[in-house]
Design a protein around this motif. Structure first.
Motif, PDB file in Angstrom:
ATOM      1  N   LYS A  20       6.881 -13.216 -53.676  1.00  0.00           N
ATOM      2  CA  LYS A  20       7.577 -13.573 -51.804  1.00  0.00           C
ATOM      3  C   LYS A  20       6.720 -13.458 -50.648  1.00  0.00           C
ATOM      4  N   ALA A  21       6.122 -12.979 -49.473  1.00  0.00           N
ATOM      5  CA  ALA A  21       5.690 -13.145 -48.695  1.00  0.00           C
ATOM      6  C   ALA A  21       5.893 -14.062 -46.808  1.00  0.00           C
ATOM      7  N   TRP A  22       5.646 -13.490 -46.507  1.00  0.00           N
ATOM      8  CA  TRP A  22       6.578 -14.085 -45.371  1.00  0.00           C
ATOM      9  C   TRP A  22       5.622 -13.688 -43.564  1.00  0.00           C
ATOM     10  N   CYS A  23       5.661 -14.822 -43.305  1.00  0.00           N
ATOM     11  CA  CYS A  23       4.927 -13.715 -41.666  1.00  0.00           C
ATOM     12  C   CYS A  23       5.210 -14.279 -40.518  1.00  0.00           C
ATOM     13  N   VAL A  24       4.892 -12.197 -40.309  1.00  0.00           N
ATOM     14  CA  VAL A  24       6.610 -12.683 -39.172  1.00  0.00           C
ATOM     15  C   VAL A  24       5.118 -11.664 -37.466  1.00  0.00           C
ATOM     16  N   ALA A  25       5.372 -11.707 -36.297  1.00  0.00           N
ATOM     17  CA  ALA A  25       5.007 -11.269 -35.167  1.00  0.00           C
ATOM     18  C   ALA A  25       5.374 -10.208 -35.623  1.00  0.00           C
ATOM     19  N   LYS A  26       3.836  -8.943 -35.234  1.00  0.00           N
ATOM     20  CA  LYS A  26       4.079  -7.606 -34.676  1.00  0.00           C
ATOM     21  C   LYS A  26       4.937  -7.243 -34.163  1.00  0.00           C
ATOM     22  N   GLU A  27       5.190  -5.736 -33.868  1.00  0.00           N
ATOM     23  CA  GLU A  27       6.252  -5.919 -33.097  1.00  0.00           C
ATOM     24  C   GLU A  27       5.303  -5.393 -31.742  1.00  0.00           C
TER      25      GLU A  27
ATOM     26  N   ALA B 263       3.081  -6.533 -30.755  1.00  0.00           N
ATOM     27  CA  ALA B 263       2.020  -8.027 -29.994  1.00  0.00           C
ATOM     28  C   ALA B 263       3.139  -8.160 -28.848  1.00  0.00           C
ATOM     29  N   SER B 264       2.188  -8.467 -27.101  1.00  0.00           N
ATOM     30  CA  SER B 264       2.541  -8.820 -26.463  1.00  0.00           C
ATOM     31  C   SER B 264       3.760  -9.917 -25.787  1.00  0.00           C
ATOM     32  N   GLU B 265       4.463 -10.331 -25.642  1.00  0.00           N
ATOM     33  CA  GLU B 265       5.473 -11.832 -25.011  1.00  0.00           C
ATOM     34  C   GLU B 265       4.402 -12.423 -24.589  1.00  0.00           C
ATOM     35  N   GLN B 266       2.659 -12.177 -23.965  1.00  0.00           N
ATOM     36  CA  GLN B 266       1.836 -12.855 -23.357  1.00  0.00           C
ATOM     37  C   GLN B 266       1.164 -13.388 -24.593  1.00  0.00           C
ATOM     38  N   GLN B 267       0.231 -12.312 -25.937  1.00  0.00           N
ATOM     39  CA  GLN B 267       0.166 -12.836 -26.450  1.00  0.00           C
ATOM     40  C   GLN B 267       1.047 -13.758 -27.939  1.00  0.00           C
ATOM     41  N   LEU B 268       2.506 -13.229 -27.888  1.00  0.00           N
ATOM     42  CA  LEU B 268       2.779 -14.151 -28.653  1.00  0.00           C
ATOM     43  C   LEU B 268       3.209 -16.105 -28.665  1.00  0.00           C
ATOM     44  N   LEU B 269       3.735 -15.659 -26.438  1.00  0.00           N
ATOM     45  CA  LEU B 269       3.601 -17.041 -26.361  1.00  0.00           C
ATOM     46  C   LEU B 269       2.681 -18.034 -26.329  1.00  0.00           C
TER      47      LEU B 269
ATOM     48  N   GLN C  48       3.214 -20.994 -44.535  1.00  0.00           N
ATOM     49  CA  GLN C  48       3.742 -21.467 -45.564  1.00  0.00           C
ATOM     50  C   GLN C  48       2.842 -22.448 -46.656  1.00  0.00           C
ATOM     51  N   LEU C  49       2.792 -23.222 -44.865  1.00  0.00           N
ATOM     52  CA  LEU C  49       2.226 -24.767 -45.458  1.00  0.00           C
ATOM     53  C   LEU C  49       1.170 -24.478 -45.909  1.00  0.00           C
ATOM     54  N   GLU C  50      -0.126 -23.398 -44.940  1.00  0.00           N
ATOM     55  CA  GLU C  50      -1.321 -23.043 -45.257  1.00  0.00           C
ATOM     56  C   GLU C  50      -1.769 -22.186 -46.893  1.00  0.00           C
ATOM     57  N   LYS C  51      -0.697 -21.374 -47.311  1.00  0.00           N
ATOM     58  CA  LYS C  51      -0.673 -20.769 -48.049  1.00  0.00           C
ATOM     59  C   LYS C  51      -1.816 -21.156 -49.283  1.00  0.00           C
ATOM     60  N   HIS C  52      -1.229 -22.156 -49.366  1.00  0.00           N
ATOM     61  CA  HIS C  52      -2.225 -22.413 -51.234  1.00  0.00           C
ATOM     62  C   HIS C  52      -3.720 -23.015 -50.452  1.00  0.00           C
ATOM     63  N   GLY C  53      -3.976 -23.236 -49.210  1.00  0.00           N
ATOM     64  CA  GLY C  53      -5.512 -23.670 -47.974  1.00  0.00           C
ATOM     65  C   GLY C  53      -6.321 -22.289 -48.365  1.00  0.00           C
ATOM     66  N   LEU C  54      -6.130 -22.950 -46.310  1.00  0.00           N
ATOM     67  CA  LEU C  54      -6.836 -21.709 -45.899  1.00  0.00           C
ATOM     68  C   LEU C  54      -6.386 -20.965 -45.141  1.00  0.00           C
ATOM     69  N   GLY C  55      -4.874 -20.512 -45.339  1.00  0.00           N
ATOM     70  CA  GLY C  55      -3.944 -20.223 -44.621  1.00  0.00           C
ATOM     71  C   GLY C  55      -4.442 -18.731 -43.811  1.00  0.00           C
ATOM     72  N   THR C  56      -3.785 -18.600 -43.152  1.00  0.00           N
ATOM     73  CA  THR C  56      -3.625 -17.512 -42.678  1.00  0.00           C
ATOM     74  C   THR C  56      -2.457 -17.007 -42.231  1.00  0.00           C
ATOM     75  N   CYS C  57      -1.975 -15.326 -41.405  1.00  0.00           N
ATOM     76  CA  CYS C  57      -1.222 -14.485 -40.891  1.00  0.00           C
ATOM     77  C   CYS C  57      -1.994 -13.259 -40.185  1.00  0.00           C
ATOM     78  N   ASP C  58      -2.594 -13.813 -38.981  1.00  0.00           N
ATOM     79  CA  ASP C  58      -3.235 -13.083 -38.414  1.00  0.00           C
ATOM     80  C   ASP C  58      -2.599 -13.362 -36.670  1.00  0.00           C
ATOM     81  N   PHE C  59      -3.205 -14.564 -36.940  1.00  0.00           N
ATOM     82  CA  PHE C  59      -3.038 -14.928 -34.902  1.00  0.00           C
ATOM     83  C   PHE C  59      -3.294 -14.030 -33.764  1.00  0.00           C
TER      84      PHE C  59
END
Length: 119
Positions: A31-38, A40-46, A87-98
């Motif tokens: 099990k793995a989850w993708c979350v925002a990095k601490e 990361a700026s608020e502008q980048q996250l928005l 999670q939707l893209e995990k089995h395809g071309l999913g990424t957790c970088d943004f």
């Protein structure tokens, strides 16, 4: 004879118990989850949040009255949206970088009534 049967039963039970524990450990580790990095700026996250919700990820849970509206922070809302996409893209071309604003974690980030999906 009864004593050797007891030893055989104990060995079988020990083996079965060990296999169950190993299976639980392996399944949990997957099990793995993708979350925002601490950092990361608020502008980048928005910007990333607008992108993710704009491409069709279901962002209703982070809207007022949604299960994941609280905690009502940009970082928590973005993390939920990032993870939903991941999670939707995990089995395809999913990424957790943004654009470097997200990363994969192996500890469930769910909070209260807000349950983060996982595969």
């Amino acid at each position: 004879m009864a004593e050797s049967n007891m030893i055989s039963i104990k060995l079988i039970l020990t083996f079965v118990t060990t296999m169950i524990l190993v299976n639980v450990m392996v399944v949990s580790a997957d099990k793995a989850w993708c979350v925002a990095k601490e950092e990361a700026s608020e502008q980048q996250l928005l910007g990333a949040l607008n992108y993710v919700c704009g491409i069709g990820v279901d962002c209703r849970p982070i809207q007022p009255n949604g299960n994941c509206y609280y905690p009502n922070t940009v970082r928590d809302h973005v993390s939920y949206a990032f993870n939903t996409f991941y999670q939707l893209e995990k089995h395809g071309l999913g990424t957790c970088d943004f654009s470097g604003s997200a990363h994969v974690v192996y500890k469930d980030p769910s909070k209260g009534s807000c349950v983060y999906p996982s595969n």
